[in-house]
Write a protein that holds these residues in place. Structure first.
Motif, PDB file in Angstrom:
ATOM      1  N   PHE A  87       0.826  -1.211   0.000  1.00 38.65           N
ATOM      2  CA  PHE A  87       0.000   0.000   0.000  1.00 38.65           C
ATOM      3  C   PHE A  87       0.860   1.261   0.000  1.00 38.65           C
ATOM      4  O   PHE A  87       0.511   2.252  -0.627  1.00 38.65           O
ATOM      5  CB  PHE A  87      -0.968   0.014   1.187  1.00 38.65           C
ATOM      6  CG  PHE A  87      -2.097  -0.968   1.063  1.00 38.65           C
ATOM      7  CD1 PHE A  87      -2.631  -1.314  -0.178  1.00 38.65           C
ATOM      8  CD2 PHE A  87      -2.619  -1.560   2.182  1.00 38.65           C
ATOM      9  CE1 PHE A  87      -3.663  -2.227  -0.287  1.00 38.65           C
ATOM     10  CE2 PHE A  87      -3.660  -2.480   2.093  1.00 38.65           C
ATOM     11  CZ  PHE A  87      -4.190  -2.806   0.853  1.00 38.65           C
ATOM     12  N   PHE A  88       2.004   1.221   0.703  1.00 40.37           N
ATOM     13  CA  PHE A  88       2.928   2.359   0.690  1.00 40.37           C
ATOM     14  C   PHE A  88       3.394   2.630  -0.736  1.00 40.37           C
ATOM     15  O   PHE A  88       3.380   3.776  -1.197  1.00 40.37           O
ATOM     16  CB  PHE A  88       4.130   2.083   1.601  1.00 40.37           C
ATOM     17  CG  PHE A  88       5.275   3.012   1.365  1.00 40.37           C
ATOM     18  CD1 PHE A  88       5.249   4.307   1.857  1.00 40.37           C
ATOM     19  CD2 PHE A  88       6.373   2.604   0.616  1.00 40.37           C
ATOM     20  CE1 PHE A  88       6.306   5.171   1.614  1.00 40.37           C
ATOM     21  CE2 PHE A  88       7.428   3.456   0.378  1.00 40.37           C
ATOM     22  CZ  PHE A  88       7.397   4.751   0.880  1.00 40.37           C
ATOM     23  N   PHE A  89       3.819   1.591  -1.439  1.00 42.64           N
ATOM     24  CA  PHE A  89       4.312   1.767  -2.800  1.00 42.64           C
ATOM     25  C   PHE A  89       3.202   2.199  -3.750  1.00 42.64           C
ATOM     26  O   PHE A  89       3.403   3.080  -4.588  1.00 42.64           O
ATOM     27  CB  PHE A  89       4.984   0.484  -3.309  1.00 42.64           C
ATOM     28  CG  PHE A  89       6.375   0.315  -2.799  1.00 42.64           C
ATOM     29  CD1 PHE A  89       7.409   1.137  -3.231  1.00 42.64           C
ATOM     30  CD2 PHE A  89       6.672  -0.657  -1.863  1.00 42.64           C
ATOM     31  CE1 PHE A  89       8.700   0.990  -2.751  1.00 42.64           C
ATOM     32  CE2 PHE A  89       7.963  -0.813  -1.382  1.00 42.64           C
ATOM     33  CZ  PHE A  89       8.978   0.017  -1.828  1.00 42.64           C
ATOM     34  N   ILE A  90       2.032   1.601  -3.631  1.00 43.57           N
ATOM     35  CA  ILE A  90       0.908   1.986  -4.487  1.00 43.57           C
ATOM     36  C   ILE A  90       0.537   3.446  -4.243  1.00 43.57           C
ATOM     37  O   ILE A  90       0.323   4.211  -5.190  1.00 43.57           O
ATOM     38  CB  ILE A  90      -0.300   1.056  -4.262  1.00 43.57           C
ATOM     39  CG1 ILE A  90       0.001  -0.334  -4.817  1.00 43.57           C
ATOM     40  CG2 ILE A  90      -1.559   1.623  -4.905  1.00 43.57           C
ATOM     41  CD1 ILE A  90      -1.039  -1.380  -4.470  1.00 43.57           C
ATOM     42  N   GLY A  91       0.476   3.839  -2.966  1.00 44.68           N
ATOM     43  CA  GLY A  91       0.155   5.230  -2.636  1.00 44.68           C
ATOM     44  C   GLY A  91       1.177   6.204  -3.198  1.00 44.68           C
ATOM     45  O   GLY A  91       0.823   7.246  -3.742  1.00 44.68           O
ATOM     46  N   ALA A  92       2.457   5.868  -3.082  1.00 45.88           N
ATOM     47  CA  ALA A  92       3.506   6.750  -3.606  1.00 45.88           C
ATOM     48  C   ALA A  92       3.427   6.870  -5.123  1.00 45.88           C
ATOM     49  O   ALA A  92       3.589   7.954  -5.679  1.00 45.88           O
ATOM     50  CB  ALA A  92       4.879   6.225  -3.188  1.00 45.88           C
ATOM     51  N   ILE A  93       3.136   5.764  -5.778  1.00 48.00           N
ATOM     52  CA  ILE A  93       3.041   5.797  -7.245  1.00 48.00           C
ATOM     53  C   ILE A  93       1.797   6.563  -7.687  1.00 48.00           C
ATOM     54  O   ILE A  93       1.861   7.394  -8.598  1.00 48.00           O
ATOM     55  CB  ILE A  93       3.055   4.364  -7.814  1.00 48.00           C
ATOM     56  CG1 ILE A  93       4.457   3.771  -7.647  1.00 48.00           C
ATOM     57  CG2 ILE A  93       2.630   4.347  -9.280  1.00 48.00           C
ATOM     58  CD1 ILE A  93       4.562   2.291  -7.962  1.00 48.00           C
ATOM     59  N   LEU A  94       0.666   6.325  -7.051  1.00 49.30           N
ATOM     60  CA  LEU A  94      -0.562   7.030  -7.423  1.00 49.30           C
ATOM     61  C   LEU A  94      -0.462   8.533  -7.155  1.00 49.30           C
ATOM     62  O   LEU A  94      -0.981   9.344  -7.925  1.00 49.30           O
ATOM     63  CB  LEU A  94      -1.764   6.443  -6.691  1.00 49.30           C
ATOM     64  CG  LEU A  94      -2.185   5.041  -7.124  1.00 49.30           C
ATOM     65  CD1 LEU A  94      -3.333   4.542  -6.252  1.00 49.30           C
ATOM     66  CD2 LEU A  94      -2.567   5.006  -8.595  1.00 49.30           C
ATOM     67  N   ARG A  95       0.196   8.891  -6.057  1.00 47.46           N
ATOM     68  CA  ARG A  95       0.324  10.299  -5.702  1.00 47.46           C
ATOM     69  C   ARG A  95       1.261  11.041  -6.660  1.00 47.46           C
ATOM     70  O   ARG A  95       1.034  12.186  -6.997  1.00 47.46           O
ATOM     71  CB  ARG A  95       0.821  10.435  -4.270  1.00 47.46           C
ATOM     72  CG  ARG A  95       0.877  11.874  -3.775  1.00 47.46           C
ATOM     73  CD  ARG A  95       1.502  11.990  -2.409  1.00 47.46           C
ATOM     74  NE  ARG A  95       2.919  11.671  -2.525  1.00 47.46           N
ATOM     75  CZ  ARG A  95       3.604  10.920  -1.665  1.00 47.46           C
ATOM     76  NH1 ARG A  95       3.002  10.419  -0.617  1.00 47.46           N
ATOM     77  NH2 ARG A  95       4.873  10.681  -1.837  1.00 47.46           N
ATOM     78  N   ASP A  96       2.306  10.381  -7.116  1.00 48.28           N
ATOM     79  CA  ASP A  96       3.356  11.058  -7.865  1.00 48.28           C
ATOM     80  C   ASP A  96       3.540  10.523  -9.280  1.00 48.28           C
ATOM     81  O   ASP A  96       4.604  10.688  -9.864  1.00 48.28           O
ATOM     82  CB  ASP A  96       4.693  10.915  -7.117  1.00 48.28           C
ATOM     83  CG  ASP A  96       4.633  11.462  -5.711  1.00 48.28           C
ATOM     84  OD1 ASP A  96       3.967  12.497  -5.519  1.00 48.28           O
ATOM     85  OD2 ASP A  96       5.233  10.861  -4.818  1.00 48.28           O
TER      86      ASP A  96
END
Length: 150
Positions: A87-96
């Motif tokens: 979820f950390f990686f998905i969130g970082a990718i979706l945000r940026d």
């Protein structure tokens, strides 16, 4: 392929992880109780599966970890720990996703996690913290520039 099987520690380690996580003692949801149990299980597996006992002793005394952050979390914290990291990686990718440099850093970190158990070691935590700091500083700089432009 045979030389890789003989000389690459990850092949042996990841096979042991697969054997251990398929056993009835392993809880897929929360993993093992602590890292000591993981180390003992890995050492037992090296001893049981490696034909070269000298090399097995080297693996045990070196206390090799899983050499994969996702597998390490799965063994230690179960699927819950792995999902939090994903979820950390998905969130970082979706945000940026529009910023090449931030995505490149996130993907590099993700790929590094595939071949190393970074967070388990103190130096790895420093590396992880530096990457997060760089991403955060860049975000702050971009937000400041956006605010000033308005």
């Amino acid at each position: 392929l045979q030389k890789v099987k003989e000389h690459e520690p990850r092949v042996i380690i990841w096979n042991c992880v697969a054997l251990i996580t398929e056993s009835s003692d392993f809880n897929k949801i929360i993993g093992f109780e602590n890292a000591t149990i993981v180390d003992v299980e890995l050492a037992n597996c090296y001893d049981a599966t490696m034909e070269n006992k000298h090399r097995a002793d080297f693996f045990k005394t070196s206390q090799y970890n899983t050499h994969n952050q996702f597998l390490g979390l799965y063994m230690g914290e179960g699927i819950i720990g792995v999902m939090l990291l994903i979820f950390f990686f998905i969130g970082a990718i979706l945000r940026d996703y529009r910023n090449f440099y931030k995505i490149a850093i996130v993907i590099a970190l993700l790929l590094f996690f595939v071949v190393e158990n970074v967070i388990q070691r103190q130096l790895g935590m420093y590396f992880f913290a530096i990457c997060l700091s760089v991403i955060t500083l860049y975000l702050c700089k971009m937000e400041k520039q956006t605010t000033e432009a308005k």
